[in-house]
Scaffold this active site. Sequence first.
Site, mmCIF file in Angstrom:
data_model
loop_
_atom_site.group_PDB
_atom_site.id
_atom_site.type_symbol
_atom_site.label_atom_id
_atom_site.label_comp_id
_atom_site.label_asym_id
_atom_site.label_seq_id
_atom_site.Cartn_x
_atom_site.Cartn_y
_atom_site.Cartn_z
ATOM 1 N N HIS A 355 0.800 -1.223 0.000
ATOM 2 C CA HIS A 355 0.000 0.000 0.000
ATOM 3 C C HIS A 355 0.834 1.274 0.000
ATOM 4 C CE1 HIS A 355 -4.164 -1.438 0.514
ATOM 5 N NE2 HIS A 355 -3.635 -2.441 1.177
ATOM 6 N N LYS A 547 -7.926 13.547 5.390
ATOM 7 C CA LYS A 547 -7.075 12.360 5.339
ATOM 8 C C LYS A 547 -6.037 12.467 6.451
ATOM 9 C CE LYS A 547 -6.244 13.422 1.081
ATOM 10 N NZ LYS A 547 -6.380 12.327 0.159
ATOM 11 N N ARG A 548 -5.313 11.376 6.665
ATOM 12 C CA ARG A 548 -4.238 11.379 7.653
ATOM 13 C C ARG A 548 -3.295 12.556 7.405
ATOM 14 N NH1 ARG A 548 0.576 8.001 7.206
ATOM 15 N NH2 ARG A 548 -0.422 7.107 5.382
ATOM 16 N N LYS A 553 1.171 13.797 2.161
ATOM 17 C CA LYS A 553 -0.186 14.158 1.724
ATOM 18 C C LYS A 553 -0.268 15.628 1.304
ATOM 19 C CE LYS A 553 -2.175 10.170 3.061
ATOM 20 N NZ LYS A 553 -2.885 9.223 2.168
ATOM 21 N N THR A 655 -8.425 6.429 -1.617
ATOM 22 C CA THR A 655 -9.836 6.051 -1.767
ATOM 23 C C THR A 655 -10.743 7.235 -1.447
ATOM 24 O OG1 THR A 655 -9.804 5.136 0.479
ATOM 25 C CG2 THR A 655 -9.528 3.587 -1.352
ATOM 26 N N LYS A 659 -14.424 8.370 -3.144
ATOM 27 C CA LYS A 659 -15.647 8.694 -2.404
ATOM 28 C C LYS A 659 -16.152 10.083 -2.783
ATOM 29 C CE LYS A 659 -13.548 6.131 1.347
ATOM 30 N NZ LYS A 659 -12.663 6.290 2.513
#
Length: 812
Positions: A355, A547-548, A553, A655, A659
Amino acid sequence: MNFQERWPQPSSLKQALLARLVLGLGVSQEQASLRDWFQATALTVRELLTARWHETNRQVRDHGLKQVSYLSMEFLLGRGLQNGLMALNILDECREALAECGVRLEDLIELEVTPALGNGGLGRLAACFLDSMASLGLPSIGYGIRYEFGMFRQEVIDGWQIERPDDWLADSNPWEFMRPERQYLVRFGGRVVHEGNRVHWLDGEAVYAIAYDTLVPGHGHYAVNTLRLWGARPVEPMDLATFNRGAFMEALSPQLRARTVVRVLYPDDSTIEGRELRLRQEHFFVSASIQDTLRRFRADYDDWALLPDKISIHLNDTHPALAPAELMRQLVDEHLLAWDDAWDLVTRVLSYTNHTLMPEALEIWPCDMMGRLLPRHLQIIEEINRRFGQQVEARPGDNQPDLFAKVSVIQEDGERRVNMGRLSVLSSHKVNGVSRLHSRLVRERLFPEFAELFPERFANVTNGITPRLWLNLANPKLATLINETIGDGWQRDLSRLADLRPSAEDDAFCGRLADIKALNKQRLAKLIAHRVGIEVNPAAMFDVQVKRIHEYKRQLLNLLHVIARWNAMRAAPEQDWPARVVIMAGKAASAYHMAKLIIKLAHDIGRRINNDPVTGDRLKLVFLPDYSVSLAEYIIPAADLSEQISLAGTEASGTGNMKLALNGALTIGTADGANVEIAEQVGPEDIFIFGMSVEEVAALDASGTYSSREIYRNSQQLQEVIDQLGAGQFSSDPACFWPIVDSLLDGNDHFKLLADFDSYWQAQRAVDRAWRDQPAWLRKAARNIAGAGRFSSDRSIRDYASRIWNAGYLPA
């Protein structure tokens, strides 16, 4: 009146609810609280699902079907009540039955606590996959840890993240069955004794892993699968003699030490003790899961040769990478198989999903630590590696003398370490990435030598999400609109959303889509006001990054843009700046100071700009604390713009991007992860792609010429923003954000925010222009929904079943 006359067998859902309330919970209807009603309703739903569960297990046995053991450190489940009611197709019936008792179902749904069993995309993906396996009738059992306090409950005080225990089990959990008869001994430490062909692991310490089963219902299929989570208890609950002499805490130390392994998800690993606890956790849940998988197999079959035909063991990322060593230990030491026969079974049973390309996530353990905690496993891994080395060196015509050093599971450079990513690849018959781009990078950059040695092992399965949660539950009005437009076949085959594409040109459809989005935004605006006291304009664009919190990110890139936008608006307030609310949420790992500092920066920027009379309602920044599945159910349906802005080549898939697109948000993002495939599905005109490509990033790295200071010197806009941070303009402490400035300039900007900033700024201006034309924006939103059909977790699971697991389905 006898008992049967007073309490007849329930003939309606209302009677079943009342019977459970009064008989099961011991509470009269007149005295029942909402919490009592929730428990009674949940237990009633669980009973109805249990009948399906037993039938599922019977069918698996009768048909001799292969069962997938899905090992994951996280399962980020949503709330179970509404999901269970929808799976049983009794949502409206339950609402009416409760209403007759003076109770609103919606109040009970909001009362439910989200299980604290995951953190981010990895855990949510695992939960989506369990949902899809049940909905497709694919026999499976998920394995993980029953964390008592999850990762943590996030509070924000003066902008700083504060971690609190997430005591989600404070009230009884109505969805689980405790299985004390399913307990397995898990060992740590001790010594290994070899006696001829027998190996004995002796002494050390041990705990029992105790099974807790949660039912995973299918939608549109009767199948109900199992999520089996492991709790822990000591072999000896306490030392009674020590207790009786008054050393109470010492006497209870076995209980405390045993339960430590299941206390929290991802304990702080900045200390040796924290690292050891992580290794203990991974061994604990892997050992129990492997023992349970073999027990289930041996209950029905006595021929080990059948194991690959009846069992698949899947490693969801590298956390369960001890599985091959534990499986070898069980087969060789406990069941006395020959080494070669056992290894053949291991490599035919195991499969592995990678991942992340981040080196720190590949689980590299010092041999000294592993030898101390898991001495037999280290011996097994060393023997696996020794035999592998012989195979590599015996390759005919091999012109790479250093090849084995590049693939060795034991890394010898400096401190001896076990590379668990390499062990996972070596032990698995299939290895896959989670987007087409990521799978290519796994082959070419992460494991290129393994791809040369075992090219047939490498595959791609692009991630997906379950439409049951992310449309039916989270956005029911949109689900109804889609049903009325193209029928309900999309719920069983999400690719049918493509039939919506013509509706993007229908003003009536787009008008209804706009009304639904407006209602969702009003709902979120109320939640924002309630949670953080900030009033936002629901008519503004809701620009979302949830998100985290992690440097890769690039939430910091988003914040740099917010400051630059604020500066530009203050410099030219007369311009037509579309109103925008930037919404962020996510948790930072407890030991990750830079991520915590980014959260602090988001709050301090918001505190400064949210009250600026010059920009007013045209720019707001909101950070919502304690991100969870239930909070996402508010945010995602309300989003207009989806921020997916990682540096190309760092995000495996994502993901959240799926969504948000499914709910009609337009993506602004780099050509990274699944963004590439989303762009292909929705069309280049309906997505905002910016920044360097993977190849351009690689070329820049290879050249060694990247200079973030040079970009800073040549950009007046970036100079102003970074100088504001350095001067303390957003903090009462002038030095607060110096570490961020240092990372961007003196740290040479590892994730290349400054390199992509100008392109990001231009893409955001394109977003502004598109937003001004609301009819055109709505058509784009409709095409994003229509293009999201590929990103169903049902499609992902079909890919896994046919290409990775070779598994069949229960009869419909």
